[in-house]
Design a protein around this motif. Sequence first.
Motif, mmCIF file in Angstrom:
data_model
loop_
_atom_site.group_PDB
_atom_site.id
_atom_site.type_symbol
_atom_site.label_atom_id
_atom_site.label_comp_id
_atom_site.label_asym_id
_atom_site.label_seq_id
_atom_site.Cartn_x
_atom_site.Cartn_y
_atom_site.Cartn_z
ATOM 1 N N MET A 1 -5.731 2.275 -4.017
ATOM 2 C CA MET A 1 -4.585 1.795 -3.240
ATOM 3 C C MET A 1 -3.372 1.589 -4.152
ATOM 4 O O MET A 1 -3.515 1.193 -5.304
ATOM 5 N N THR A 2 -2.200 1.841 -3.615
ATOM 6 C CA THR A 2 -0.971 1.616 -4.359
ATOM 7 C C THR A 2 -0.575 0.147 -4.276
ATOM 8 O O THR A 2 -1.158 -0.631 -3.509
ATOM 9 N N ILE A 3 0.439 -0.222 -5.081
ATOM 10 C CA ILE A 3 0.885 -1.611 -5.082
ATOM 11 C C ILE A 3 1.456 -1.982 -3.714
ATOM 12 O O ILE A 3 1.197 -3.070 -3.184
ATOM 13 N N SER A 5 0.722 -0.698 -0.745
ATOM 14 C CA SER A 5 -0.326 -0.844 0.268
ATOM 15 C C SER A 5 -1.112 -2.138 0.057
ATOM 16 O O SER A 5 -1.536 -2.784 1.023
ATOM 17 N N GLU A 6 -1.299 -2.561 -1.210
ATOM 18 C CA GLU A 6 -1.991 -3.828 -1.458
ATOM 19 C C GLU A 6 -1.150 -5.020 -0.967
ATOM 20 O O GLU A 6 -1.686 -5.989 -0.433
ATOM 21 N N ALA A 9 -1.542 -5.031 2.808
ATOM 22 C CA ALA A 9 -2.856 -5.528 3.228
ATOM 23 C C ALA A 9 -2.941 -7.046 3.042
ATOM 24 O O ALA A 9 -3.491 -7.753 3.892
ATOM 25 N N ALA A 10 -2.382 -7.562 1.946
ATOM 26 C CA ALA A 10 -2.429 -9.005 1.720
ATOM 27 C C ALA A 10 -1.609 -9.745 2.766
ATOM 28 O O ALA A 10 -1.997 -10.817 3.244
ATOM 29 N N ARG A 13 -3.603 -9.722 6.016
ATOM 30 C CA ARG A 13 -4.728 -10.673 5.972
ATOM 31 C C ARG A 13 -4.238 -12.107 6.199
ATOM 32 O O ARG A 13 -4.955 -12.923 6.767
ATOM 33 N N GLU A 36 6.820 -2.605 0.095
ATOM 34 C CA GLU A 36 5.560 -2.161 0.694
ATOM 35 C C GLU A 36 5.481 -0.638 0.780
ATOM 36 O O GLU A 36 4.394 -0.088 0.925
ATOM 37 N N ASP A 38 6.359 1.129 -1.793
ATOM 38 C CA ASP A 38 6.314 1.482 -3.226
ATOM 39 C C ASP A 38 7.686 1.897 -3.752
ATOM 40 O O ASP A 38 7.797 2.721 -4.656
ATOM 41 N N ALA A 62 -2.781 -14.702 -2.625
ATOM 42 C CA ALA A 62 -3.458 -13.621 -3.328
ATOM 43 C C ALA A 62 -3.286 -13.823 -4.824
ATOM 44 O O ALA A 62 -2.375 -14.526 -5.279
ATOM 45 N N LEU A 67 -2.061 -7.452 -9.305
ATOM 46 C CA LEU A 67 -0.864 -6.764 -8.813
ATOM 47 C C LEU A 67 0.136 -6.537 -9.941
ATOM 48 O O LEU A 67 0.727 -5.458 -10.061
#
Length: 251
Positions: A1-3, A5-6, A9-10, A13, A36, A38, A62, A67
């Motif tokens: 996963m790219t930064i 996308s992480e 996702a965070a 969540r 988001e 990138d 997170a 990251l």
Amino acid sequence: MTIGSELTAARERADLSIEQLSAATRIRTGLLVAMEADDFSRCGGNFYARGHIRSIARVVKADPAPLLAAFDEAYPPSEPDRARRDERIEPRKPRLHPVRPRWAVVVGAILVGLMGWGMVRLFTLPSDVEANASRTSSPTPAVTTPAKPTATKPAPPKPSTPVKPKPPSKVVVVLKSTGEGTYVTLRNYYGEKLFQGLLGTGSTQTVTYPGSIRVQVGALKNLTITINGKKATPTSKRFLITPTGAIQKTP
């Protein structure tokens, strides 16, 4: 996963929207969307991008270390960023300034000397000066002849120019929710928040600002917008209201 996308996702969540994350971190929504995706070029450098990543990680609960490690690997720090870190680590040495001459003392001494010289000259003037000063000459009358009046033509009247109506000095926006209501965010040109919140069914919010207003609406069909007393019908969820009350679409 790219930064990016992480980060997305965070945020998901944590059950937060872009607007809610922007309000909690004080980072503009446009910049959050770019991160988001990138795109960290709008952060103003790696130093500020790392700070934004820490702020986002703190809000979504997170761990920022993975990251930041991934960001440093993808975007190595440039020379200005390294120099900035070195400046924060290295203590600053005291600077020595050259001794400047005290000009006030020098000017004061010159003024005292001039005043002493003037006093000496005042009390040592010859007595015949006073006698000459008492003599007055008879004034010579001045003869003046009146000037002949000259006829002047009146200037032609200047054509009056129509006065243009001034545009309103402030933009007055009235938001009224319908149906199930919607989430609305209003910011000025510099990204400062003017209003942000959920408008329930039948609630009304009025915002007055002397400049452009950026508007973002969650459900456009559940909102009635009036600008400077006129009903507006924007076609996009994101749009810009100019100081004249016109609507422009924003990306």
